[in-house]
Write a protein that holds these residues in place. Structure first.
Motif, PDB file in Angstrom:
ATOM      1  N   SER A 147      -8.776 -52.202  -8.129  1.00  0.00           N
ATOM      2  CA  SER A 147     -10.113 -51.945  -7.603  1.00  0.00           C
ATOM      3  C   SER A 147     -10.032 -51.366  -6.196  1.00  0.00           C
ATOM      4  O   SER A 147     -10.739 -50.403  -5.856  1.00  0.00           O
ATOM      5  N   GLY A 148      -9.155 -51.938  -5.359  1.00  0.00           N
ATOM      6  CA  GLY A 148      -9.004 -51.446  -3.991  1.00  0.00           C
ATOM      7  C   GLY A 148      -8.531 -50.007  -3.954  1.00  0.00           C
ATOM      8  O   GLY A 148      -9.022 -49.196  -3.150  1.00  0.00           O
ATOM      9  N   ILE A 149      -7.580 -49.663  -4.817  1.00  0.00           N
ATOM     10  CA  ILE A 149      -7.068 -48.298  -4.874  1.00  0.00           C
ATOM     11  C   ILE A 149      -8.174 -47.338  -5.299  1.00  0.00           C
ATOM     12  O   ILE A 149      -8.331 -46.253  -4.725  1.00  0.00           O
ATOM     13  N   ALA A 150      -8.962 -47.745  -6.299  1.00  0.00           N
ATOM     14  CA  ALA A 150     -10.042 -46.873  -6.781  1.00  0.00           C
ATOM     15  C   ALA A 150     -11.043 -46.581  -5.667  1.00  0.00           C
ATOM     16  O   ALA A 150     -11.432 -45.424  -5.458  1.00  0.00           O
ATOM     17  N   TRP A 151     -11.468 -47.615  -4.927  1.00  0.00           N
ATOM     18  CA  TRP A 151     -12.442 -47.403  -3.857  1.00  0.00           C
ATOM     19  C   TRP A 151     -11.850 -46.599  -2.706  1.00  0.00           C
ATOM     20  O   TRP A 151     -12.534 -45.776  -2.093  1.00  0.00           O
ATOM     21  N   ALA A 152     -10.571 -46.827  -2.412  1.00  0.00           N
ATOM     22  CA  ALA A 152      -9.923 -46.053  -1.350  1.00  0.00           C
ATOM     23  C   ALA A 152      -9.872 -44.570  -1.717  1.00  0.00           C
ATOM     24  O   ALA A 152     -10.091 -43.695  -0.866  1.00  0.00           O
ATOM     25  N   LEU A 153      -9.610 -44.269  -2.985  1.00  0.00           N
ATOM     26  CA  LEU A 153      -9.564 -42.874  -3.424  1.00  0.00           C
ATOM     27  C   LEU A 153     -10.952 -42.247  -3.432  1.00  0.00           C
ATOM     28  O   LEU A 153     -11.101 -41.055  -3.150  1.00  0.00           O
ATOM     29  N   VAL A 154     -11.977 -43.043  -3.755  1.00  0.00           N
ATOM     30  CA  VAL A 154     -13.348 -42.540  -3.638  1.00  0.00           C
ATOM     31  C   VAL A 154     -13.619 -42.124  -2.193  1.00  0.00           C
ATOM     32  O   VAL A 154     -14.181 -41.060  -1.920  1.00  0.00           O
ATOM     33  N   LEU A 155     -13.194 -42.969  -1.254  1.00  0.00           N
ATOM     34  CA  LEU A 155     -13.419 -42.698   0.166  1.00  0.00           C
ATOM     35  C   LEU A 155     -12.681 -41.444   0.626  1.00  0.00           C
ATOM     36  O   LEU A 155     -13.276 -40.562   1.261  1.00  0.00           O
ATOM     37  N   THR A 156     -11.390 -41.345   0.320  1.00  0.00           N
ATOM     38  CA  THR A 156     -10.625 -40.189   0.800  1.00  0.00           C
ATOM     39  C   THR A 156     -11.033 -38.900   0.100  1.00  0.00           C
ATOM     40  O   THR A 156     -10.869 -37.822   0.652  1.00  0.00           O
ATOM     41  N   THR A 157     -11.570 -39.017  -1.118  1.00  0.00           N
ATOM     42  CA  THR A 157     -12.063 -37.827  -1.815  1.00  0.00           C
ATOM     43  C   THR A 157     -13.366 -37.336  -1.204  1.00  0.00           C
ATOM     44  O   THR A 157     -13.606 -36.126  -1.085  1.00  0.00           O
ATOM     45  N   ALA A 158     -14.223 -38.261  -0.787  1.00  0.00           N
ATOM     46  CA  ALA A 158     -15.508 -37.887  -0.190  1.00  0.00           C
ATOM     47  C   ALA A 158     -15.351 -37.390   1.244  1.00  0.00           C
ATOM     48  O   ALA A 158     -16.133 -36.544   1.702  1.00  0.00           O
ATOM     49  N   ALA A 159     -14.342 -37.894   1.957  1.00  0.00           N
ATOM     50  CA  ALA A 159     -14.209 -37.596   3.390  1.00  0.00           C
ATOM     51  C   ALA A 159     -14.098 -36.098   3.704  1.00  0.00           C
ATOM     52  O   ALA A 159     -14.824 -35.594   4.577  1.00  0.00           O
ATOM     53  N   PRO A 160     -13.219 -35.336   3.044  1.00  0.00           N
ATOM     54  CA  PRO A 160     -13.145 -33.908   3.385  1.00  0.00           C
ATOM     55  C   PRO A 160     -14.388 -33.126   2.980  1.00  0.00           C
ATOM     56  O   PRO A 160     -14.674 -32.083   3.560  1.00  0.00           O
ATOM     57  N   VAL A 161     -15.147 -33.637   2.003  1.00  0.00           N
ATOM     58  CA  VAL A 161     -16.413 -32.983   1.649  1.00  0.00           C
ATOM     59  C   VAL A 161     -17.405 -33.153   2.800  1.00  0.00           C
ATOM     60  O   VAL A 161     -18.126 -32.215   3.172  1.00  0.00           O
ATOM     61  N   LEU A 162     -17.431 -34.349   3.402  1.00  0.00           N
ATOM     62  CA  LEU A 162     -18.253 -34.559   4.595  1.00  0.00           C
ATOM     63  C   LEU A 162     -17.766 -33.674   5.742  1.00  0.00           C
ATOM     64  O   LEU A 162     -18.560 -33.100   6.487  1.00  0.00           O
ATOM     65  N   GLY A 163     -16.440 -33.573   5.877  1.00  0.00           N
ATOM     66  CA  GLY A 163     -15.879 -32.705   6.913  1.00  0.00           C
ATOM     67  C   GLY A 163     -16.260 -31.253   6.697  1.00  0.00           C
ATOM     68  O   GLY A 163     -16.560 -30.532   7.653  1.00  0.00           O
ATOM     69  N   LEU A 164     -16.261 -30.828   5.436  1.00  0.00           N
ATOM     70  CA  LEU A 164     -16.692 -29.466   5.114  1.00  0.00           C
ATOM     71  C   LEU A 164     -18.131 -29.253   5.564  1.00  0.00           C
ATOM     72  O   LEU A 164     -18.481 -28.196   6.103  1.00  0.00           O
ATOM     73  N   GLY A 165     -18.981 -30.270   5.368  1.00  0.00           N
ATOM     74  CA  GLY A 165     -20.362 -30.175   5.829  1.00  0.00           C
ATOM     75  C   GLY A 165     -20.459 -29.996   7.330  1.00  0.00           C
ATOM     76  O   GLY A 165     -21.255 -29.184   7.827  1.00  0.00           O
ATOM     77  N   VAL A 166     -19.615 -30.727   8.068  1.00  0.00           N
ATOM     78  CA  VAL A 166     -19.575 -30.557   9.528  1.00  0.00           C
ATOM     79  C   VAL A 166     -19.159 -29.133   9.875  1.00  0.00           C
ATOM     80  O   VAL A 166     -19.737 -28.487  10.749  1.00  0.00           O
ATOM     81  N   GLY A 167     -18.140 -28.622   9.171  1.00  0.00           N
ATOM     82  CA  GLY A 167     -17.676 -27.260   9.432  1.00  0.00           C
ATOM     83  C   GLY A 167     -18.729 -26.212   9.137  1.00  0.00           C
ATOM     84  O   GLY A 167     -18.865 -25.224   9.864  1.00  0.00           O
ATOM     85  N   LEU A 168     -19.508 -26.432   8.069  1.00  0.00           N
ATOM     86  CA  LEU A 168     -20.579 -25.493   7.735  1.00  0.00           C
ATOM     87  C   LEU A 168     -21.638 -25.450   8.826  1.00  0.00           C
ATOM     88  O   LEU A 168     -22.264 -24.413   9.059  1.00  0.00           O
ATOM     89  N   LEU A 169     -21.848 -26.568   9.503  1.00  0.00           N
ATOM     90  CA  LEU A 169     -22.853 -26.629  10.564  1.00  0.00           C
ATOM     91  C   LEU A 169     -22.324 -26.107  11.893  1.00  0.00           C
ATOM     92  O   LEU A 169     -22.991 -25.360  12.601  1.00  0.00           O
TER      93      LEU A 169
END
Length: 231
Positions: A147-169
């Motif tokens: 369970s911990g691994i699954a949630w950690a991978l959800v987090l690291t997968t979402a993080a660069p998408v958020l970073g991409l949003g910052v870059g777009l702005l």
């Protein structure tokens, strides 16, 4: 829009893959994720040794995900560069000329960012397990590891998408990266000390700790009681 997306997304994804593979920064971030996992568990196992909150010896079971917070931070930085580097080096105009649909370009970058974050997260976790094994830590309780691994991978997968949003702005590499780092390492900590726990739990890196099951040093009983569930 449907046919345009269906027709052009695959070549756009191939283009993003070529860019990721040919840029040195990708190898740097991916290698860094694995190295951080090894180093952090080695430090905890050999130098710190005891959990300052629980006052119990560190084990592989409670340390192998610790590096995922830093992996998340670096993955977010990597995500900003997926867009800002194209703006800075003048290649964005060519990409939009080849594929005028900005929806397709952004969708391809989102998929590329998520894939990069997933790989970085997985390597960080493997590094944490390797570092824990090398440091001769006890195995500890691994019942919650899947369970911990699954949630950690959800987090690291979402993080660069958020970073991409910052870059777009922001659209400038140095400014975007600085914004992410200053927010994560300074501003969010200050904000958390000034707003109610029901508000601070919504902040991105505070929520990241919640997903990982870790806690910042500034946490209080009030913030822990108000913490969000994983979902």
């Amino acid at each position: 829009k449907g046919p345009d997306m269906t027709t052009h997304l695959r070549p756009a994804l191939r283009s993003e893959w070529i860019k990721l593979r040919s840029v040195r920064a990708t190898a740097l971030f991916v290698g860094l994720a694995g190295a951080i996992g090894v180093v952090m568990t080695l430090i905890l196992g050999n130098l710190v040794r005891t959990d300052p909150y629980e006052h119990l010896p560190f084990t592989i079971g409670n340390t192998f995900l610790v590096s995922s917070w830093l992996t998340t931070l670096f993955a977010m930085v990597a995500g900003t560069l997926l867009f800002t580097s194209e703006v800075q080096h003048g290649t964005l105009a060519g990409a939009l000329t080849a594929r005028p649909s900005r929806t397709v370009v952004v969708a391809a970058k989102v998929v590329a960012a998520a894939g990069l974050g997933l790989v970085m997260g997985a390597l960080g976790i493997v590094g944490g397990l390797v570092g824990g094994t090398v440091s001769s830590m006890d195995t500890g309780d691994l019942s919650g590891a899947p369970s911990g691994i699954a949630w950690a991978l959800v987090l690291t997968t979402a993080a660069p998408v958020l970073g991409l949003g910052v870059g777009l702005l922001v659209r400038h590499s140095a400014a975007a990266v600085t914004s992410v780092l200053v927010w994560a390492l300074a501003i969010e900590t200050l904000v958390r000390g000034m707003v109610p726990a029901t508000v601070s739990r919504l902040l991105p890196f505070t929520a990241a700790h919640g997903l990982l099951g870790t806690r910042p040093a500034a946490d209080t009983p009030e913030t822990l009681a108000a913490a969000l569930s994983n979902v």
